[in-house]
Enzyme design. Structure first.
Site, PDB file in Angstrom:
ATOM      1  N   HIS A  21      43.211  42.067  33.518  1.00 48.53           N
ATOM      2  CA  HIS A  21      42.528  41.289  32.495  1.00 48.53           C
ATOM      3  C   HIS A  21      43.457  40.933  31.334  1.00 48.53           C
ATOM      4  O   HIS A  21      43.186  39.974  30.605  1.00 48.53           O
ATOM      5  CB  HIS A  21      41.292  42.039  32.003  1.00 48.53           C
ATOM      6  CG  HIS A  21      40.157  41.973  32.971  1.00 48.53           C
ATOM      7  ND1 HIS A  21      38.842  41.863  32.575  1.00 48.53           N
ATOM      8  CD2 HIS A  21      40.140  41.976  34.326  1.00 48.53           C
ATOM      9  CE1 HIS A  21      38.059  41.814  33.643  1.00 48.53           C
ATOM     10  NE2 HIS A  21      38.835  41.894  34.714  1.00 48.53           N
ATOM     11  N   HIS A  68      40.194  44.030  44.699  1.00 46.82           N
ATOM     12  CA  HIS A  68      38.968  44.718  45.058  1.00 46.82           C
ATOM     13  C   HIS A  68      39.152  45.710  46.198  1.00 46.82           C
ATOM     14  O   HIS A  68      38.180  46.295  46.678  1.00 46.82           O
ATOM     15  CB  HIS A  68      37.898  43.683  45.420  1.00 46.82           C
ATOM     16  CG  HIS A  68      37.500  42.827  44.253  1.00 46.82           C
ATOM     17  ND1 HIS A  68      36.650  41.755  44.371  1.00 46.82           N
ATOM     18  CD2 HIS A  68      37.850  42.893  42.944  1.00 46.82           C
ATOM     19  CE1 HIS A  68      36.484  41.192  43.179  1.00 46.82           C
ATOM     20  NE2 HIS A  68      37.213  41.869  42.299  1.00 46.82           N
TER      21      HIS A  68
END
Length: 716
Positions: free
Chosen positions: A94, A259
């Site tokens: 992020h 993920h």
């Protein structure tokens, strides 16, 4: 005194009670974006040498400490499955993932995630905990470690500790010390607002924005505007990843690789969370989203609202993501926090991940709407199946894409430091070969001076080559001489016809003198500036450092360079067309990207006007009878009350002699703002003074040299 108790301090520091100038006069030109260049906020002082400090770092010891941290679970914020890898990867992701290609802003190269608004974005919930877990390591290594690269390195080490062979890592990121509060992240007045698109048109996301909603890094994990539809989400994923410089293969690799490890958190009531860090009270000491009415940690953590892991073994690098995604049917369900997520219709117990705190409990894996897009979109599906059938290809693709994600905003490879810098040159690094330095600079300047090229032609060509530099992601600039290559050679802002003529001669000088065209272009501009100063009565020599190289076309990613095309240039008084933003606002944005201050902007505009360097030879703002001489006439005549200023339509104005009523000059909004804005006028008045003619020339040369050398990281 009366009995009323009054507060003994001014309220300007309280944003709820204080009123700023922009609150009073919202239409005034806001120069705050240029104050990001102010070094007074940096506590390290002007003598601090970041690269020198990095040279003292024991990199292996730092990585060993980070690796130990991954499994050192803290009671105040326990690690999922006893491993902080997923949290650290999300923090690094992020930080880097806020990068956008259109203007190069965002990214993980400055440690900006420590400050608002990023530290309090909805998509960054609980990343404050990751940074706080890293603090003991930052404290230990001190000045040798910047927050900017510590956050990214933590993600790298997390992947390595779970079995991924990473592509490499570079030190070289230097921290900022003040929020980049004037970056345009969107016009919404509320988090996660759904106003970035016109009706259902998903093509209308305005540049430079990349994320689909305010406060998100990429897309809404629940679906478009929170409504699941994998094919619609696939479109959003493709657009937003492209705006972050990723193609389809890189997008699938990053989605799957991100993920493969870690989990989503939504096992609780999101309404019980306290305020984000910027809104929290002092007792929370920079933390946010604290739940004081429920457990709120471990298995009961609430972050995205989605709950569950994507893979069977979330602390292991493997191919489990594709195995579960492609081999199961998935159905929509709601998480305990009420968020939409996809869960398998039928799954063997051994394929279900265990609970983060109790390994005797097995739970369903989950997929977000973006994950389902990897399965439902035909092009993404082809890539996903290829990666599923070739795990080594997937690992290689992800490692490279992760390196690109985390290094895209660092600029050229010459800025990279450390033992893990890959030897390979990558096209997205905008490689430039080294240029020669062993040539007679004086002889080259003499050849240029005898060329017959005008002062304006030489100055404009050098400026156009240099103005592409962006301090945001350190791309562009004259090094490489890419102004002679596609796509820059054909840009309207570069006046292709004039550019071809000038480059043809300068290339012949470069060939004769054995130097690079990149150096010759800059030297040509310097010759023009020296000629203009001489015409104004000042003998000066513009500083010059040889060594620029010439990039080749195959070293140049044409699509990636298209975003650097100027559509306006206040310095050369040019607009490609009318825009919603005013010409002066566009000039401020360009100035900030170039890393210049407001005084530097002022002196450069005034100098380029009198030199006659306007686009297309326009006379707007050329407030002098001595065009070609580096005089202070622009400022003298702009501030002279013998004239009045009359609108003449659109962006243009006439400067009229009050006595005769005749138009003396024409000007644009960009010109007049240096007389109308109180701050800019204060600078203009300095240069309009009779005793500052020499100062003006000196300041212009200094600012000019800074622009020409902005991309010369070897000189810093």
């Amino acid at each position: 005194m009366n009995g009323e108790i009054k507060c003994p301090v001014m309220h300007g520091a309280n944003t709820e009670t204080g009123t700023s100038n922009m609150d009073w006069w919202p239409n005034a030109l806001n120069l705050d974006i240029l104050h990001q260049q102010d070094r007074k906020t940096n506590p390290m002082g002007s003598d601090f040498d970041y690269r020198e400090e990095v040279g003292k770092l024991d990199f292996d010891a730092l990585k060993a400490d980070l690796r130990a941290l991954m499994t050192d679970s803290q009671d105040w914020w326990p690690a999922d499955w006893g491993h902080y890898g997923g949290l650290m990867i999300r923090m690094a992701w992020h930080a880097a993932g806020s990068y956008r290609m259109a203007d190069g802003r965002g990214g993980g190269g400055t440690g900006n995630q420590r400050f608002a608004p990023l530290n309090s974005w909805p998509d960054n919930v609980n990343l404050d905990k990751a940074r706080r877990l890293l603090w003991p390591i930052k404290k230990k290594y001190g000045n040798r470690v910047s927050w900017a690269y510590l956050m990214i390195l933590a993600g790298n080490v997390a992947y390595e500790s779970m079995g991924l062979k990473t592509f490499g890592f570079a030190l070289g990121r230097e921290d900022i010390w003040h929020p980049e509060k004037d970056i345009y992240w969107g016009s919404e007045k509320e988090w996660l607002g759904a106003t970035r698109y016109e009706a259902e048109d998903r093509q209308s996301l305005d540049n430079p924005l990349a994320a689909v909603q305010m406060g998100l890094i990429y897309v809404n994990p629940e679906g478009v505007n929170g409504q699941p539809d994998p094919l619609k989400t696939a479109h959003d994923v493709r657009v937003t990843f492209a705006r972050m410089a990723m193609n389809d293969e890189e997008t699938v690799a990053l989605t799957a690789g991100g993920h493969t490890v870690g989990k989503c958190h939504g096992n609780g009531d999101a309404s019980l969370l306290g305020p984000e860090p910027e809104a929290a009270d002092v007792d929370e000491q920079g933390l946010g989203w604290i739940s004081k009415t429920s457990r709120g940690i471990g298995r009961d953590t609430v972050t995205s609202g989605i709950e569950g892991a994507w893979t069977t073994h979330p602390t292991r690098w493997d191919n489990g993501y594709f195995h579960l995604l492609l081999n199961h049917d998935w159905a929509l369900k709601k998480s305990p926090a009420g968020a939409w997520q996809w869960e398998p219709v039928d799954i063997k117990d051994e394929d279900r991940p265990v609970d983060v705190e109790d390994q005797s409990i097995r739970l369903n894996p989950i997929m977000t709407d973006a994950d389902m897009a990897m399965k439902m979109d035909p092009e993404y599906r082809k890539i996903a199946e290829r990666f599923y059938n070739d795990p080594e290809a997937f690992t290689e693709a992800f490692a490279r894409a992760w390196f690109k994600l985390t290094h895209r905003d660092m600029g050229p490879k010459t800025r990279y430091i450390g033992p893990e810098v890959p030897k390979q040159d990558l096209i997205w690094q905008d490689p430039v070969p080294e240029g020669p330095t062993d040539y007679d600079v004086a002889a080259v300047k003499a050849a240029i001076a005898d060329s017959g090229l005008s002062t304006a032609e030489l100055v404009a060509t050098a400026w156009d080559s240099a103005r592409t530099f962006r301090s945001s992601d350190l791309r562009g600039g004259p090094n490489g001489a890419r102004i002679r290559l596609a796509p820059q050679r054909g840009w309207q802002g570069n006046e292709p016809e004039r550019l071809e003529r000038v480059l043809e001669f300068l290339q012949s000088v470069a060939n004769d003198c054995g130097t690079s065209l990149a150096d010759i272009i800059v030297l040509g501009g310097n010759v023009g500036v020296e000629r203009a100063a001489r015409a104004a009565g000042f003998e000066i020599e513009v500083p010059f450092s040889p060594g620029r190289g010439d990039a080749r076309q195959e070293m140049t990613d044409v699509e990636a360079f298209e975003v650097l095309e100027p559509i306006h240039d206040g310095y050369r008084n040019w607009l490609k067309k009318d825009y919603a933003a005013s010409a002066e606002e566009l000039m401020l944005d360009r100035t900030q990207l170039m890393g210049l201050t407001a005084p530097e902007m002022t002196v450069l505009v005034g100098g380029l006007r009198v030199i006659g360097a306007n686009h297309g030879g326009s006379k707007h703002g050329v407030l002098t009878d001595r065009e070609g001489a580096l005089t202070t006439d622009f400022f003298v005549n702009l501030t002279d009350m013998a004239y009045r200023w009359e609108p003449s339509g659109g962006n243009l104005f006439e400067i009229v002699d009050r006595k005769t009523g005749k138009t003396r000059w024409t000007a644009t909004r960009v010109d007049l703002v240096f007389g109308s804005n109180s701050v800019l006028r204060s600078y203009a008045e300095v240069y309009a003074q009779d005793d500052n003619r020499e100062k003006f020339v000196s300041d212009f040369v200094a600012a000019w040299t800074r622009v020409m050398n902005a991309d010369r990281f070897d000189l810093k």
